[in-house]
Each structure stands twice: as C-alpha cells, then as structure tokens.
Design an enzyme around this catalytic site. Structure first.
Site, PDB file in Angstrom:
ATOM      1  NE  ARG A 175      -3.682  -2.316   0.034  1.00  0.00           N
ATOM      2  CZ  ARG A 175      -3.405  -3.499  -0.456  1.00  0.00           C
ATOM      3  NH1 ARG A 175      -2.626  -3.476  -1.398  1.00  0.00           N
ATOM      4  NH2 ARG A 175      -4.329  -4.499  -0.614  1.00  0.00           N
ATOM      5  CB  SER A 224      -8.850  -1.661   4.725  1.00  0.00           C
ATOM      6  OG  SER A 224      -9.291  -2.933   4.195  1.00  0.00           O
ATOM      7  CD  GLU A 293      -5.397  -0.269   3.058  1.00  0.00           C
ATOM      8  OE1 GLU A 293      -5.161  -0.998   3.762  1.00  0.00           O
ATOM      9  OE2 GLU A 293      -6.142  -0.119   1.936  1.00  0.00           O
TER      10      GLU A 293
HETATM   11  C1  LIG Z   1     -15.579   0.444  -0.336  1.00  0.00           C
HETATM   12  C2  LIG Z   1     -14.326   0.587  -0.559  1.00  0.00           C
HETATM   13  C3  LIG Z   1     -13.366  -0.570  -0.830  1.00  0.00           C
HETATM   14  C4  LIG Z   1     -11.889  -0.327  -1.008  1.00  0.00           C
HETATM   15  N1  LIG Z   1     -11.100  -1.645  -1.421  1.00  0.00           N
HETATM   16  C5  LIG Z   1      -9.813  -1.512  -1.427  1.00  0.00           C
HETATM   17  C6  LIG Z   1      -8.978  -2.730  -1.849  1.00  0.00           C
HETATM   18  O1  LIG Z   1      -9.480  -3.804  -1.949  1.00  0.00           O
HETATM   19  N2  LIG Z   1      -7.869  -2.537  -1.975  1.00  0.00           N
HETATM   20  C7  LIG Z   1      -7.287  -1.305  -1.640  1.00  0.00           C
HETATM   21  O2  LIG Z   1      -6.066  -1.187  -2.087  1.00  0.00           O
HETATM   22  N3  LIG Z   1      -7.967  -0.254  -1.392  1.00  0.00           N
HETATM   23  C8  LIG Z   1      -9.396  -0.259  -1.454  1.00  0.00           C
HETATM   24  N4  LIG Z   1      -9.884   1.075  -0.912  1.00  0.00           N
HETATM   25  C9  LIG Z   1      -9.335   2.083  -0.797  1.00  0.00           C
HETATM   26  C10 LIG Z   1      -9.206   3.198  -2.047  1.00  0.00           C
HETATM   27  O3  LIG Z   1     -10.233   2.578  -3.055  1.00  0.00           O
HETATM   28  C11 LIG Z   1      -7.893   2.931  -2.961  1.00  0.00           C
HETATM   29  O4  LIG Z   1      -6.860   3.404  -2.063  1.00  0.00           O
HETATM   30  C12 LIG Z   1      -7.808   3.694  -4.133  1.00  0.00           C
HETATM   31  O5  LIG Z   1      -6.753   3.235  -4.964  1.00  0.00           O
HETATM   32  C13 LIG Z   1      -7.625   5.330  -3.924  1.00  0.00           C
HETATM   33  O6  LIG Z   1      -7.692   5.906  -4.874  1.00  0.00           O
HETATM   34  P1  LIG Z   1      -8.234   7.409  -5.251  1.00  0.00           P
HETATM   35  O7  LIG Z   1      -8.333   7.746  -6.764  1.00  0.00           O
HETATM   36  O8  LIG Z   1      -9.788   7.474  -4.514  1.00  0.00           O
HETATM   37  O9  LIG Z   1      -7.524   8.046  -4.510  1.00  0.00           O
HETATM   38  P2  LIG Z   1      -7.686   9.361  -3.467  1.00  0.00           P
HETATM   39  O10 LIG Z   1      -8.549   8.840  -2.338  1.00  0.00           O
HETATM   40  O11 LIG Z   1      -8.368  10.440  -4.172  1.00  0.00           O
HETATM   41  O12 LIG Z   1      -6.329   9.684  -2.921  1.00  0.00           O
HETATM   42  C14 LIG Z   1      -5.606   8.933  -2.257  1.00  0.00           C
HETATM   43  C15 LIG Z   1      -4.145   9.173  -2.508  1.00  0.00           C
HETATM   44  O13 LIG Z   1      -3.592   9.213  -3.823  1.00  0.00           O
HETATM   45  C16 LIG Z   1      -3.218  10.421  -4.404  1.00  0.00           C
HETATM   46  N5  LIG Z   1      -3.663  10.387  -5.842  1.00  0.00           N
HETATM   47  C17 LIG Z   1      -4.685  10.339  -6.226  1.00  0.00           C
HETATM   48  N6  LIG Z   1      -4.721  10.706  -7.603  1.00  0.00           N
HETATM   49  C18 LIG Z   1      -3.448  10.781  -8.048  1.00  0.00           C
HETATM   50  C19 LIG Z   1      -2.693  11.360  -9.084  1.00  0.00           C
HETATM   51  N7  LIG Z   1      -3.088  11.175 -10.374  1.00  0.00           N
HETATM   52  N8  LIG Z   1      -1.248  11.584  -9.082  1.00  0.00           N
HETATM   53  C20 LIG Z   1      -0.751  11.462  -7.715  1.00  0.00           C
HETATM   54  N9  LIG Z   1      -1.287  11.110  -6.775  1.00  0.00           N
HETATM   55  C21 LIG Z   1      -2.684  10.823  -6.800  1.00  0.00           C
HETATM   56  C22 LIG Z   1      -3.840  11.360  -3.397  1.00  0.00           C
HETATM   57  O14 LIG Z   1      -3.052  12.827  -3.570  1.00  0.00           O
HETATM   58  C23 LIG Z   1      -3.744  10.856  -2.133  1.00  0.00           C
HETATM   59  O15 LIG Z   1      -2.626  11.064  -1.636  1.00  0.00           O
HETATM   60  C24 LIG Z   1     -11.455   0.845  -0.911  1.00  0.00           C
HETATM   61  C25 LIG Z   1     -12.116   1.982  -0.468  1.00  0.00           C
HETATM   62  C26 LIG Z   1     -13.620   1.897  -0.572  1.00  0.00           C
HETATM   63  C27 LIG Z   1     -14.353   3.131  -0.424  1.00  0.00           C
END
Ligand SMILES: Cc1cc2nc3c(=O)[nH]c(=O)nc-3n(C[C@H](O)[C@H](O)[C@H](O)COP(=O)(O)OP(=O)(O)OC[C@H]3O[C@@H](n4cnc5c(N)ncnc54)[C@H](O)[C@@H]3O)c2cc1C
Length: 306
Positions: A175, A224, A293
């Site tokens: 992660r 998580s 996380e």
């Molecule tokens: C219901 C649910 C289930 C989930 N299941 C999982 C799972 O199974 N496995 C898992 O790993 N995660 C899971 N997650 C967590 C989440 O979905 C992941 O961590 C996801 O990859 C976050 O992506 P995001 O675009 O929403 O990022 P954000 O939440 O918007 O941002 C997270 C981080 O990424 C950075 N970021 C986002 N986009 C960029 C970009 N283009 N360039 C640089 N930095 C960037 C942000 O600045 C921040 O630091 C889950 C979440 C939910 C709500």
C-alpha cells in the site's frame, strides 16, 4: 478577490477554478472542509502551464476518486488538482499493455478489461477510485496489486516536467509507492495477459460477488481503515480490542467488517478520534501499533493539526 493572498493571482487557464469548494462531495467518507482553490485542468498542457506560472508557495494536492481519504473539517490549503477532463480518462491498448489516463475510474475499466480479455487486471475493476490513486497507494486485492501489473507511470512534477517511470522506479511496497504530493500521475501503463474474454468477465463477476457478500455495501466508508500488520488481520485485532463497538459521534466501525469505518455524520474530527481510539485500544490489548491505510489530510476546523 478573496482573503488568501496567494490564490488571488492564479494564472489564466483553459480549465476551471473553484474557490473554497467543499471537498465533502468528492470523498467517499463524505466529510471535509473546503479547498482554498480547486483546479480542473483542461488537459496536460493546461496543467503544465498552471504549475509553471502559479506562485511556487501554493501547496498542491491531487485528488483522485477520494476513496482513501479523510479530509479534515477545516479543508485543504493551497490548490487541489482534479483530473476530471476527458483527456485524463482516455485509454488505449498497445501489444500487452493497457494505457489509461490517471483520471479513469477503475470501475469504468471493467468493460474494456472484460471485452478485450485483459487477464491479470480483473482485481482492479473492484477497487473504488482512479488509476492514479491506485498507483499512488499500490492498491490491491484478491492476491494482486498495482506493483504486479504496472509497466510504466507517466508523471508530472511540480515544475511541469514530465517523466515516465518503469515499475522498479516506483518504489512499490504494501500500500505504498515513492510518489509524493508534488507528483501528478498522468497516465498508467498496465501489463496484461491475453485471455478468453468470457473467463476474464467471470473473474470480475466473482470478485464483485465476493465484495457484495463479505463487505458492507452502500455506506460512507473508505474501505480498510488500517493496514494489516505483517502476518495479522487488522479486523481481528480491532475486534479483540473492542474497537468494533466503539462510537465517536456518528462514526463507528461497520457491523459487517470491523476494519471498514461507517460514517453516518458530518464530522471528520469524530472519524479521526475514532481511529485514534482504536489504535490506542489495539496497542493496549495486543501491543500492536496499527497503521492507518486511510490517508488523513487538511487542517482542523480551529486550525489545530494539519
Ligand atoms: C468500499 C471501498 C473498498 C475499497 N477496497 C480496497 C481494496 O480492496 N484494496 C485497496 O487497496 N484499496 C481499497 N480501497 C481504498 C481505495 O479505493 C484505494 O486506496 C484507491 O486506490 C484510492 O484511489 P483514489 O483515486 O480514490 O485516491 P484518493 O483517495 O483520491 O487519494 C489517495 C492518495 O492518492 C493520491 N492521488 C490520487 N490521484 C493521484 C494522481 N493522479 N497523481 C498523484 N497522486 C494521486 C492522493 O493525493 C492521495 O494521496 C477501498 C475503498 C472503498 C471506499
């Protein structure tokens, strides 16, 4: 004009600015105060020009799908960049690599991954958020993660320079990656294995079914809340410490999966307090320090922590 001098003189752009935009609506936990300014670049060139011309003291934050974020109630300093324009959501397949814009949602890739039989990428279709966010946090599930499939990442730094990194240069671990808040991921290349499209579609459906039956659905959560410590399950440690029944205001842990936070209120402070209480209870019960996380960003309402 507004009372934040550093955002009064922003460069002229083709995209859109939104001042003091509440971030609550952009996050899955549905809390969070305003961004000083949100910038929705029209395309890569617009983003580069913005970065080169803006005041260097304006902090940057890239917002993906907001699915792994707790934005504090006081909001975020500086400029929040959101890659929403269609040019950040394009994809193409070249040989055995799927290239997708960092603004693509993982859910939107389901169709192309299934129809083209892009084996090995099935896991990604069930993770909320964007491909940019998935790379940044090395998202993973069902025995895979981004570290296993990323071939290349195109990234723009705060000075507008673009470089393309290979997998080994991304610093992936559980992660985590080496990307920081001043790195804007623009495009992600994902390596796949050609497979029968029906078989790929079936795995995607099985994964979705697993989530429907084992994880809470339709709640305000960020997935998580805590990472699994080496060889241990965070949910088990939380349950043993009584964290599954702890409540802070309208924030609690899900009855179905006690590592998933369940927010029913409007207070990021309550959610953070609940996380802190759980960390303390687990430490006391088992001696283990849980690591979050979910990423907490921003300033508290009264300008305390940030
Ligand atoms: C219901 C649910 C289930 C989930 N299941 C999982 C799972 O199974 N496995 C898992 O790993 N995660 C899971 N997650 C967590 C989440 O979905 C992941 O961590 C996801 O990859 C976050 O992506 P995001 O675009 O929403 O990022 P954000 O939440 O918007 O941002 C997270 C981080 O990424 C950075 N970021 C986002 N986009 C960029 C970009 N283009 N360039 C640089 N930095 C960037 C942000 O600045 C921040 O630091 C889950 C979440 C939910 C709500």
């Amino acid at each position: 004009m507004n009372d934040k001098p550093h955002i009064n003189n922003l460069p002229k752009v083709r995209g859109e600015y939104k001042f003091f935009e509440p971030l609550k609506g952009y996050t899955w936990l549905n809390v969070g105060g305003p961004a000083d300014v949100m910038f929705f670049p029209a395309d890569e060139d617009d983003l580069r020009d913005f970065l080169r011309q803006k005041d260097k003291n304006i902090p940057l934050f890239v917002l993906g799908g907001g699915s792994n974020l707790l934005v504090r109630d006081g909001g975020l300093n500086g400029a929040v960049i959101k890659l929403k324009a269609p040019s950040f959501a394009r994809y193409r397949i070249e040989n055995d690599i799927l290239y997708c814009g960092a603004g693509c949602t993982n859910f939107s890739l389901k169709k192309i991954i299934a129809e083209n039989g892009l084996g090995g990428l099935e896991f990604l279709c069930s993770i909320p958020g964007t491909t940019g966010g998935a790379v940044r946090g090395n998202a993973g599930c069902f025995g895979s993660d981004m570290a296993k499939v990323v071939a290349a990442v195109k990234v723009m730094s705060a000075d507008g320079k673009v470089r393309t990194l290979k997998n080994a240069e991304c610093g992936f671990s559980y992660r985590r990656s080496n990307f920081g808040d001043n790195d804007i991921i623009l495009e992600v290349g994902l390596r796949f294995e050609h497979k029968d499209p029906a078989a790929v579609a079936e795995i995607i459906e099985q994964n979705a079914e697993y989530r429907r039956t084992h994880q809470p659905q339709g709640i305000k959560t960020a997935g998580s809340t805590f990472k699994n410590p080496e060889g241990m399950a965070a949910w088990k440690l939380i349950k043993e410490a009584g964290g599954d029944t702890m409540v802070c205001g309208k924030a609690k842990m899900s009855a179905q999966h006690c590592n998933f936070l369940h927010n029913e209120g409007n207070s990021a402070a309550d959610i953070e307090k609940l996380c802190d209480s759980i960390v303390a209870a687990v430490k006391q019960k088992s001696g283990v320090t849980l690591e979050r996380e979910v990423k907490i960003v921003g300033r508290e309402q009264n300008n305390g922590r940030s």
